[in-house]
Structure formats: structure tokens, C-alpha cells
Design a protein around this motif. Sequence first.
Motif, PDB file in Angstrom:
ATOM      1  N   MET A 112       0.835  -1.209   0.000  1.00 33.35           N
ATOM      2  CA  MET A 112       0.000   0.000   0.000  1.00 33.35           C
ATOM      3  C   MET A 112       0.861   1.247   0.000  1.00 33.35           C
ATOM      4  O   MET A 112       0.340   2.366   0.014  1.00 33.35           O
ATOM      5  CB  MET A 112      -0.908   0.034   1.233  1.00 33.35           C
ATOM      6  N   GLY A 113       2.185   1.064   0.032  1.00 37.06           N
ATOM      7  CA  GLY A 113       3.066   2.222  -0.009  1.00 37.06           C
ATOM      8  C   GLY A 113       3.248   2.915   1.323  1.00 37.06           C
ATOM      9  O   GLY A 113       3.595   4.088   1.370  1.00 37.06           O
ATOM     10  N   VAL A 114       2.987   2.188   2.424  1.00 36.47           N
ATOM     11  CA  VAL A 114       3.259   2.776   3.731  1.00 36.47           C
ATOM     12  C   VAL A 114       4.413   2.016   4.392  1.00 36.47           C
ATOM     13  O   VAL A 114       4.774   0.917   3.955  1.00 36.47           O
ATOM     14  CB  VAL A 114       2.026   2.744   4.668  1.00 36.47           C
ATOM     15  N   THR A 115       4.992   2.601   5.435  1.00 37.29           N
ATOM     16  CA  THR A 115       6.067   1.941   6.155  1.00 37.29           C
ATOM     17  C   THR A 115       5.501   1.303   7.409  1.00 37.29           C
ATOM     18  O   THR A 115       4.613   1.857   8.054  1.00 37.29           O
ATOM     19  CB  THR A 115       7.161   2.950   6.547  1.00 37.29           C
ATOM     20  N   LYS A 116       6.005   0.111   7.724  1.00 41.23           N
ATOM     21  CA  LYS A 116       5.588  -0.572   8.955  1.00 41.23           C
ATOM     22  C   LYS A 116       6.830  -1.078   9.680  1.00 41.23           C
ATOM     23  O   LYS A 116       7.783  -1.536   9.051  1.00 41.23           O
ATOM     24  CB  LYS A 116       4.657  -1.757   8.635  1.00 41.23           C
ATOM     25  N   HIS A 157       2.845   6.175  -5.075  1.00 44.70           N
ATOM     26  CA  HIS A 157       2.253   7.286  -4.341  1.00 44.70           C
ATOM     27  C   HIS A 157       2.875   7.398  -2.940  1.00 44.70           C
ATOM     28  O   HIS A 157       3.216   8.491  -2.479  1.00 44.70           O
ATOM     29  CB  HIS A 157       0.737   7.089  -4.223  1.00 44.70           C
ATOM     30  N   ARG A 160       6.449   8.698  -3.128  1.00 44.51           N
ATOM     31  CA  ARG A 160       6.449  10.143  -3.423  1.00 44.51           C
ATOM     32  C   ARG A 160       6.064  10.924  -2.185  1.00 44.51           C
ATOM     33  O   ARG A 160       6.617  11.985  -1.898  1.00 44.51           O
ATOM     34  CB  ARG A 160       5.465  10.458  -4.558  1.00 44.51           C
ATOM     35  N   ASN A 161       5.125  10.367  -1.446  1.00 43.54           N
ATOM     36  CA  ASN A 161       4.685  11.010  -0.220  1.00 43.54           C
ATOM     37  C   ASN A 161       5.830  11.121   0.791  1.00 43.54           C
ATOM     38  O   ASN A 161       5.837  11.991   1.645  1.00 43.54           O
ATOM     39  CB  ASN A 161       3.528  10.198   0.359  1.00 43.54           C
ATOM     40  N   LEU A 162       6.783  10.194   0.676  1.00 43.35           N
ATOM     41  CA  LEU A 162       7.949  10.235   1.563  1.00 43.35           C
ATOM     42  C   LEU A 162       9.084  11.059   0.950  1.00 43.35           C
ATOM     43  O   LEU A 162      10.218  10.998   1.413  1.00 43.35           O
ATOM     44  CB  LEU A 162       8.427   8.807   1.862  1.00 43.35           C
TER      45      LEU A 162
ATOM     46  N   LYS B 531      -3.065   1.992   7.892  1.00 42.78           N
ATOM     47  CA  LYS B 531      -2.105   3.106   7.960  1.00 42.78           C
ATOM     48  C   LYS B 531      -2.201   3.995   6.731  1.00 42.78           C
ATOM     49  O   LYS B 531      -2.062   5.211   6.818  1.00 42.78           O
ATOM     50  CB  LYS B 531      -0.672   2.557   8.053  1.00 42.78           C
ATOM     51  N   ALA B 532      -2.427   3.357   5.587  1.00 44.37           N
ATOM     52  CA  ALA B 532      -2.470   4.139   4.339  1.00 44.37           C
ATOM     53  C   ALA B 532      -3.618   5.138   4.363  1.00 44.37           C
ATOM     54  O   ALA B 532      -3.463   6.275   3.908  1.00 44.37           O
ATOM     55  CB  ALA B 532      -2.603   3.199   3.134  1.00 44.37           C
ATOM     56  N   ARG B 535      -2.931   8.061   6.653  1.00 43.77           N
ATOM     57  CA  ARG B 535      -1.725   8.827   6.336  1.00 43.77           C
ATOM     58  C   ARG B 535      -2.054  10.271   5.970  1.00 43.77           C
ATOM     59  O   ARG B 535      -2.991  10.548   5.235  1.00 43.77           O
ATOM     60  CB  ARG B 535      -1.028   8.137   5.160  1.00 43.77           C
ATOM     61  N   LYS B 536      -1.259  11.169   6.481  1.00 42.87           N
ATOM     62  CA  LYS B 536      -1.382  12.563   6.051  1.00 42.87           C
ATOM     63  C   LYS B 536      -0.666  12.681   4.715  1.00 42.87           C
ATOM     64  O   LYS B 536       0.465  12.238   4.557  1.00 42.87           O
ATOM     65  CB  LYS B 536      -0.713  13.496   7.062  1.00 42.87           C
ATOM     66  N   GLU B 537      -1.359  13.275   3.742  1.00 47.06           N
ATOM     67  CA  GLU B 537      -0.738  13.406   2.433  1.00 47.06           C
ATOM     68  C   GLU B 537       0.280  14.536   2.472  1.00 47.06           C
ATOM     69  O   GLU B 537      -0.045  15.683   2.787  1.00 47.06           O
ATOM     70  CB  GLU B 537      -1.808  13.672   1.369  1.00 47.06           C
ATOM     71  N   GLY B 538       1.517  14.192   2.182  1.00 44.77           N
ATOM     72  CA  GLY B 538       2.593  15.189   2.235  1.00 44.77           C
ATOM     73  C   GLY B 538       2.683  15.990   0.949  1.00 44.77           C
ATOM     74  O   GLY B 538       1.881  15.844   0.037  1.00 44.77           O
TER      75      GLY B 538
END
Lengths: 413, 540
Positions: A112-116, A157, A160-162, B531-532, B535-538
Amino acid sequence: MKFDTIIMGGGLSGLTCGIALAKKGRRVAIVAGGQNTLHFYSGSMELLGSVDDQDVTHPIEAIAALNENHPYSKIGAQHIASLAQQAQALLADAGIKTTGDASCNHYRITPMGVTKPAWLTLDGLATTSHPDALPWKKVCLVNLEGFIDYPIDFVAHGLRNLGAQVETPTVSLECLKQARRSATEMRATNLAKVFTNTSNVARLADAINTACNDTEAVLIPAVLGYDNDDACNLLKAQVKAPLYFLATLPPAVTGVRINAALKHYFQMLGGRFLMGDSVENVVIDGDKVTHINTTKLQAMSLQAEQYVLATGSFMSRGLVADFERIYEPLMNLDTDAPQDREQWSKYGMMGDQPYMSCGVVTDKDFHPLKDGSPLANVYAIGQVLGGHNPITMGDGTGVSMLTALAVANAINS
Amino acid sequence: MNNNNKHYDVIVIGGGITGAGVARDCAMRGLSVLLLERFDFTNGATGRNHGLMHSGARYAVTDKESATECIKENMILRKIARHCVEETDGLFITLPEDDLAYQRTFVDACLAAGIRADIIDPAEALAIEPAVNPDLIGAVRIPDASIDPFRLTVANVIDARLHGADALNYHEVTEFIINQNRVKGVKARDQHTGQIKEFRASVTINAAGIWGMLIAQKAGITINMFPAKGALLIFGHRVNKMVINRCRKPANADILVPDDTVCVIGTTSDRVPIETVDDMRVTDQEVQLLLSEGEKLAPSLATTRILRAYAGVRPLVAADNDPSGRNISRGIVCLDHEERDGMAGFITITGGKMMTYRLMAQIATNLACKKLGNNATCDTDTTPLPGSEQIATQRDGAKRSFAFNAAEGRHGTYTSKIKLDTDADRALVCECEGVSVGEIKYAVENQHVHNLLSLRRRTRVGMGTCQGKLCACRAAALLGRFDNNIPKAQADLAQFLDERWKGIKPVAWGSTLREAQLTATIYQGLCGLDKAIERKEGSK
């Protein structure tokens, strides 16, 4: 047939326990039903990822504050660090190289493109040391044409957000044409089989080198390395930019590889792996199990000094919920499940679902209770244990490995 | 305020089967039409029933008028909606605890209503339908069938559009534009943008099912309706091939319908407060009742995985002179509010059944035409819906991929409009139901798909055995790409899974719970979907 120890369940906890016992020269049999939850693996082991919805940075410290029902509390917080080291060494002995440190989590990147938070990550997979930052400013996120078990736009996504600049080229390979043609073959494990052929790996490397210029890192879905990591290493050697893998949707090639390596190592140590068999009958006399029978061996009973229950949670059938109750199907052990069916789950899927924390009840040495009394020569390890929610806490693989080692060490001594 | 300058002949409120049918009929008669639906088409009772194409036999003894309407419409739908109908036939079985004498009464009533009803030997019933309870002591074969309400509704919407109608889903009517006791149009909120838009028409038709009561209130008009909740269970595969009913006076949980890859048992019937109709949850008591009665029809249900539970709300209408609601009509109710309430330009069509939607549409459209001075005749009983035209599909072996064959059941003759030229287009997103990338693109471009929920209803993505385990993610990624909006696609994915969970929770034991744990392990554990969406969109 007689063994020193019989382990019921051939997933991560059963294999870990079996290896630790076999290494000390014990005669061990594992009865393994079939596929296990390593097929849904993320590429990382997790010790403790989250407490009260907050990411955990220092798992060892956080473990000391867990309540008494958590399996880690039974192990004893003071033993966690050394067991964690033992676990990493055991994986290395089995040929599974990992990076990570139990005292400080790093972060994996999800589909999902998040970090865990993660404890040990398989070498070669992309990680970052900070939840909100990446080690690269500019990455090339490659996908294979027709592979839809990798939501590449979601990952792009997230990256990019990171703060990363992300290119997302798709490479098309002739050698995957056959797989693309059959709609159900474009699955990660099927692709990994195609890439057991070294010339196909070379073609992939060429395609990546053509598609990715001027990048700090190339990221591709983890679809290489079916039996071992040869194909992964070969690709890394042939791709010009630093290359990292990212976890896909199931089936997970990384999990299949770990499973194969652990099983192979266990057998190399002399362990008996009864694949595709299942325990049918566990005979109990007083506070001890006397023998078990399996589906395939029928009349020939299996006997051992100790029996380890490593049958997993509901999805592995280590626990069963029927219309009336939640129970442990092999020995009808005591569970901590609520009586009332309506209490097993609640509305709001992403919440802390009570059934997730259900399991068999044990004493502090992991002897499961039956009708309130511990079974003296039986241990329960892994996801069949209750007392924690592995999804919300991010501690499933850690509990599997560490309870397995704690029990193996107890048996060995 | 965004004003649509077009002045319509008719605005239809409600995108269930009735509203879609009215829009089609009006459009076919040459009226300019706007169809408004506040969420997705079929979101109300249309999408929450058995999927049963009644023969009318169920009503034959108690309500001959309804039975006669049903069998007529049944025969019409077989012709005009072929691609939505599966001609399964049905059985009315008598069990040892039932009165076999009722069978004669039943058959006589069926024949009197024009419904074919053949008494067959229990052994023969068991031979043609092996899933039926082997203890049966009597059986009658009748022309019940299975129908896909999602497909049927969308086909009506598409045909309305082909005849010039405009259709907007996710547009909620907020108030009426009224001038001197005449409805001149409506204001509606675009649910995606929050924008309020004005639409004007000579006649406004309220076809909003149970919500029609609330719609009428906005025009200051009282309609005495009684929401009746009906709960149903879907099983993980199709145990029966014919519809199975109990041959007794209609009661709870006595119909088992095979639908596509699954089967559905239902229903219960309980009055519920109007305030609760937007969030129907199935209770444990309802689940127990459905299971215990369902097993009497087909014993194998006891060991079949339950996929989910759901409930719809029937719009029962009380006679105007009976506010107590004891005198409930299950028949069609068409209210001319000019005559009844002195509010010109406003019609309510309600009551009735999904089976009689076409007739309801005809009645409402007749009244609208009368008001508008339109003399065109109704042709909806003979004109096939899009997808059901009598043109044989080209049987070109080489081109008939698995994806094409699977899609054909859903889109009928329109399947040829789906692009399945490349391997990538033929790749399966949903393996349970055989939904390809190409079919999803087609649905997005042609069938008012705004999210996974509407995609599911158009294509059956996530409706099969796995309840969206992997296909939901694949489909969400595709929608995210088409919309170029990833946060929306991920929020949609989470919402979709939660909506599935709402139906799974009441039946979360056995393999249903196992599958739920697996789904949670993938989406929460492996993927971190929770979490996704937090998430706050940066800055990008």
C-alpha cells in the motif's frame, strides 16, 4: 514410531522449534498439514510493531511493559534479546540472511506504499530506518507487464509522499508471454519459477537497465528466488543501479523461500517432516499425551517424550469456531475465547477484532491447560496461543519464533 | 449553485429497479428524462433481495392479483431480459411437518392464476434437484427462475440513456422546487463534490422505495409506509440448481434461490423504524432462523460456508384511510399527488415487487404521459433490454477467451463491446467470478462506476467465494489509475472491505471466520491499509 519430540504444525513456529531441537541431536518429527501462513509473508519478521496504535521504535523496551497474558511476558522480558539473537542466528544457519536489530525497529515498505515497523528483513528487500523518510531521493519502481498482484501506483504514491522522485517503467518480457496468456498464471510464485532460468534473469536485467537511467535505486516486486536467492543475487549483479525487492500481494515468494529453507535445514539436521499429513487423534492419559495418530499413518501411532502444538490460529485450523463455541480441535484445550458468539468479532473491520487474540491458555512454561490443569508433556507455541492480536500489535512472526525457541530451549535443557 | 439549464419532461427520483424502469419507459415514449439516485443504482431493496424471479406461485393462494401480475411479468422478463435471467424452474416442496392437503389448494390456485404447476413424485424431485431435503413427501414444479437485479437495473438505465435520458448516480435530492402548489423540479447534492444543483421538469416521479416516504415529506406530503426488513444469507457456492420453496402459507426463510455462483436463503419479515433503514444489520436471531429453516429445504446448507448476511427493506404502503397499518397492500400503489394532495406535477410509484417493476413503470409513465399530453404507447413489454437482443453472438472460437465467456453472462450481447484484444486486457482481476481488466474498463466507461461498490454490482468483482480477498486490491489499483487519485482509491478499498465485513460479521464462525482472518492478515498486516488511509498526504 518413537521420537523425542513430535511437533504438530509445520509453519514458522513448528519449523523453528524443530530446528532448535534437532540441532541438539534430538529426534524430532513435524506433522505438517500443507501450506502455512508464510505464504502471506511480508519479507520481514516483526517483534513488536505497535502498542496502543503507536509505532514501537524500541521493541525490547516496549515488551517489558506488555500485560501478563502476552506470550512475551510468559517468556520473560529479560530473555527476549537473547532469544531474538538466537532466532536471527537460526535463520542464518538455514541460509536465510536477514538484517535487523531487536533493540531498534527498522521499517518495511508495504504494497500500500506505507512503512511498517520490522525486526528482521530478508536481505535484498527495501527498508528504511525512519518511518517518514527514505534512503533515496530518486528511485525507479519497475513493474512487469501484466503483473497485477503488485499495486504499483499505490507504492509509487507512498514513496512520493515520503519525498522521493519516482519513475514507474513497466518492462515487457517475452519469457512471460505464456504466463500472461493464462489469466491465472501471473502470480508471484509462478513468475519466480520462470526466473529460475538464468537466461530469463539476464533478459530481465537488460530490460531494467534499459528502462532505468540516472536513478539511485531500482525497486522491483519480489518475484524472484523460488527455492533460494540465487536468482535475486544474479539480478542484482547484472542491474547497474542498486536493486531492492518489495513485498507483493500473496502468494509471497519470500515466504515460500523461507519455508523451503527452514524445511530443508530441518531435514538436513535429521528431522522427519511428515508433509501433507495431519494429526487425527491425540490420546491423553492423566496429564500426559501418550501417543498420536495421523491421517496417513493411521494405525501406526507416533510416540514421543514431548509434544509441541504449533497448529496456528483459525486460518491454519489450529483453532476452530463453530456455531456454538471456539475450541482447539486436537485436544480440546482450554481457550480464552468469549463464550458468546456475538463477542468474537465486532463491526468495523479494521478495529481490534477479539477473535484475533483468542488462543489456548497455557501456564508460564507454555504447557496448555485442559480443564484447568496443565498437560505436563505438551507445549503450545506460535499463533495457537492467545493473549495478543498479531495484526494490530505487529508481533505475529516474533511470537512464533520466540515462543518456539523458548520451548525448544526448555526441552533441550 | 450549478444549474442544469435543460428543462426535462420528467425527473425520476430513485435508481432502484422501479426508477430505472420508469426512466426507460418514459424515454422510450419520447419524453426527456433525468434519473437521479443518491448513492449507487440498486443501493436499496433492489440490491438486497433473493434475486428470485417469482412465478407468482408464492402468492397464488393468498393474493391472486399479485400472482397473476407476477406470472405475466415473469414471461415478459424471460424475453426482454434474457441475459439477466437464468431459467432454473422451481419446486414447492412439502415436508413431513407440513400439511400435504395444502398442495391441492396451492396447485388449483396456481392454475387459476395462469401459473403452470405440475405435481411431481418426490423421487423425481430428488432426481432433478439432488440438493432438496430427501424427506420431502410432495413436490410441485413451477416456473420460478433466478434473476440478477443489478444487471436488470443497469440494463434499464443504459436503455434509458440510449433513448436520450440523462442518469446521475450519487446525486441526492435535498428539496423540491415548488411554485404555487406545483413541483417544478428538485435540488440535488452531488455526493462527490458537495455541490447543490437545480434540475427542472414538468413532472417529478418519486420511485425511491421506502425512502419515497421521506422524499414525499420534502414536498409536504404524507405517505403512510411501513418499512419491513427482510434478512437473507448467501452461501459460498451454489448447492441447488432450482429455486426451492416450501409448499405452505408464505412464512420466514422458505425460499432458497441459486444465483450465479452462490445461493441465497431468505427471508425474514419484521417492521423496523424508518430511521434505521440506511444501516440494516442482521441480528443473531435472524441468522439462526434462516439457518434452521434453510436446512429444511436443503440439508447440505448446514455444512456449506456462509459468505455473508444482508437485509433489505420492503416499502409496504398502508391504505390512505388506515393509519394503523393493519390494512397493508402488497400491490402496486401509484399516487397522483395533484388529485390526492393538490400538488401538481408530482407522482409517487411504490409498493409492488421487483418482479412487477416493469408494470409499475408502465403505470407511472401512463400517468406522466397523461399529464404531459403524450399519446405514445408502452413498448417495454416487447422491446429487449440492451444485452438481451435476439442476435446470436459470433461464436468465433479463437476469440472466445475465458474472460469473454465469463463476461457474456453479465453483459449479454454487449459483451462484444468489451475490449479483450490483449493479454493485459484479458488478465483476470477476480478469479472467483472471472472478471477481466477489460471488463472493468468497460464498466467504468459505460456503467456509471464510481467506486468498488458500484464496480462489484456491475461485474460481480468481490462477490464470489473469496469476498474480495485479492481482487479488491487489484480492482482498487485499476480504479486509482483511471481516476488518477490514489488516496481515494485506497479509502475506497478500505470502505469496500468494511462493507463486506458488515455482512460477514453476523456469520463470522467456521470457514467464514477463517477467511476473514486471512483477509485481515493481508490487508491490515501485510499491506497496512489502515495506515495508508490514516496517512497525512505530504507535499509532492
